[in-house]
Scaffold this motif. Sequence first.
Motif, PDB file in Angstrom:
ATOM      1  N   ASP A 198     -12.423   3.060 -17.259  1.00 23.45           N
ATOM      2  CA  ASP A 198     -11.512   3.688 -18.210  1.00 23.45           C
ATOM      3  C   ASP A 198     -10.101   3.610 -17.624  1.00 23.45           C
ATOM      4  N   PRO A 199      -9.072   3.746 -18.460  1.00 25.47           N
ATOM      5  CA  PRO A 199      -7.702   3.503 -17.996  1.00 25.47           C
ATOM      6  C   PRO A 199      -7.267   4.385 -16.823  1.00 25.47           C
ATOM      7  N   ASP A 200      -7.674   5.667 -16.824  1.00 24.92           N
ATOM      8  CA  ASP A 200      -7.276   6.543 -15.707  1.00 24.92           C
ATOM      9  C   ASP A 200      -7.891   6.077 -14.398  1.00 24.92           C
ATOM     10  N   THR A 201      -9.178   5.707 -14.451  1.00 28.33           N
ATOM     11  CA  THR A 201      -9.865   5.231 -13.248  1.00 28.33           C
ATOM     12  C   THR A 201      -9.277   3.905 -12.788  1.00 28.33           C
ATOM     13  N   ALA A 202      -9.010   3.012 -13.742  1.00 28.26           N
ATOM     14  CA  ALA A 202      -8.454   1.703 -13.387  1.00 28.26           C
ATOM     15  C   ALA A 202      -7.094   1.877 -12.705  1.00 28.26           C
ATOM     16  N   TYR A 203      -6.272   2.789 -13.239  1.00 27.52           N
ATOM     17  CA  TYR A 203      -4.946   3.009 -12.650  1.00 27.52           C
ATOM     18  C   TYR A 203      -5.080   3.580 -11.236  1.00 27.52           C
ATOM     19  N   ALA A 204      -6.011   4.532 -11.052  1.00 21.39           N
ATOM     20  CA  ALA A 204      -6.221   5.110  -9.719  1.00 21.39           C
ATOM     21  C   ALA A 204      -6.680   4.032  -8.731  1.00 21.39           C
ATOM     22  N   LEU A 205      -7.561   3.145  -9.173  1.00 21.46           N
ATOM     23  CA  LEU A 205      -8.027   2.062  -8.299  1.00 21.46           C
ATOM     24  C   LEU A 205      -6.894   1.098  -7.974  1.00 21.46           C
ATOM     25  N   LEU A 206      -6.042   0.864  -8.951  1.00 18.31           N
ATOM     26  CA  LEU A 206      -4.911  -0.039  -8.753  1.00 18.31           C
ATOM     27  C   LEU A 206      -3.969   0.493  -7.672  1.00 18.31           C
ATOM     28  N   ALA A 209       8.194  -2.763  -8.491  1.00 15.51           N
ATOM     29  CA  ALA A 209       9.470  -2.425  -7.835  1.00 15.51           C
ATOM     30  C   ALA A 209      10.055  -1.140  -8.393  1.00 15.51           C
ATOM     31  N   GLN A 210       9.832  -0.913  -9.698  1.00 18.07           N
ATOM     32  CA  GLN A 210      10.394   0.273 -10.353  1.00 18.07           C
ATOM     33  C   GLN A 210       9.473   1.482 -10.253  1.00 18.07           C
ATOM     34  N   GLY A 211       8.387   1.364  -9.508  1.00 12.03           N
ATOM     35  CA  GLY A 211       7.549   2.532  -9.243  1.00 12.03           C
ATOM     36  C   GLY A 211       6.171   2.515  -9.860  1.00 12.03           C
ATOM     37  N   ALA A 212       5.817   1.456 -10.585  1.00 13.72           N
ATOM     38  CA  ALA A 212       4.464   1.300 -11.120  1.00 13.72           C
ATOM     39  C   ALA A 212       4.015   2.504 -11.941  1.00 13.72           C
ATOM     40  N   ALA A 213       4.865   2.916 -12.892  1.00 18.38           N
ATOM     41  CA  ALA A 213       4.546   4.086 -13.716  1.00 18.38           C
ATOM     42  C   ALA A 213       3.314   3.832 -14.591  1.00 18.38           C
ATOM     43  N   ARG A 214       2.524   4.847 -14.795  1.00 20.93           N
ATOM     44  CA  ARG A 214       1.340   4.796 -15.645  1.00 20.93           C
ATOM     45  C   ARG A 214       1.778   4.663 -17.085  1.00 20.93           C
TER      46      ARG A 214
END
Length: 74
Positions: free
Chosen positions: A8-16, A69-74
């Motif tokens: 799911d998107p939250d998990t994918a972002y955390a793994l990233l 570079a700009q902080g990888a915002a979700r």
Amino acid sequence: MGGLVFQDPDTAYALLLGTQGSHPRVMRGNPSCSLIVEKLESTDPAFRMPPGPTPLPEAARCDIELWIAQGAAR
Ligand code: HEM
């Protein structure tokens, strides 16, 4: 990226934002130390992502690097 797209998107972002071994996949603010950028920019087809003979188009790689570079915002 082994399995990330099936999360799911939250998990994918955390793994990233997490690490692969000791190497951060995405280091916020620091594209050159981010594993995904090393994989996207590699000249070694056996190491480069996405798999195959053709690198991701430069415009797309630049978008990803700018995002990191700009902080990888979700
Ligand atoms: C722009 C797209 C992609 C990026 C940025 C990317 C990035 C990465 C990264 C950073 C790894 C290292 C291991 C990890 O962090 O978990 C990895 C591994 C892997 N990726 Fe990708 N990937 C992409 C597309 C793909 C696609 C389309 C596939 C399959 C069709 C794929 C299959 C794999 C596999 C099987 C591994 C594990 C084996 C290995 O390390 O070579 N990736 N990828």
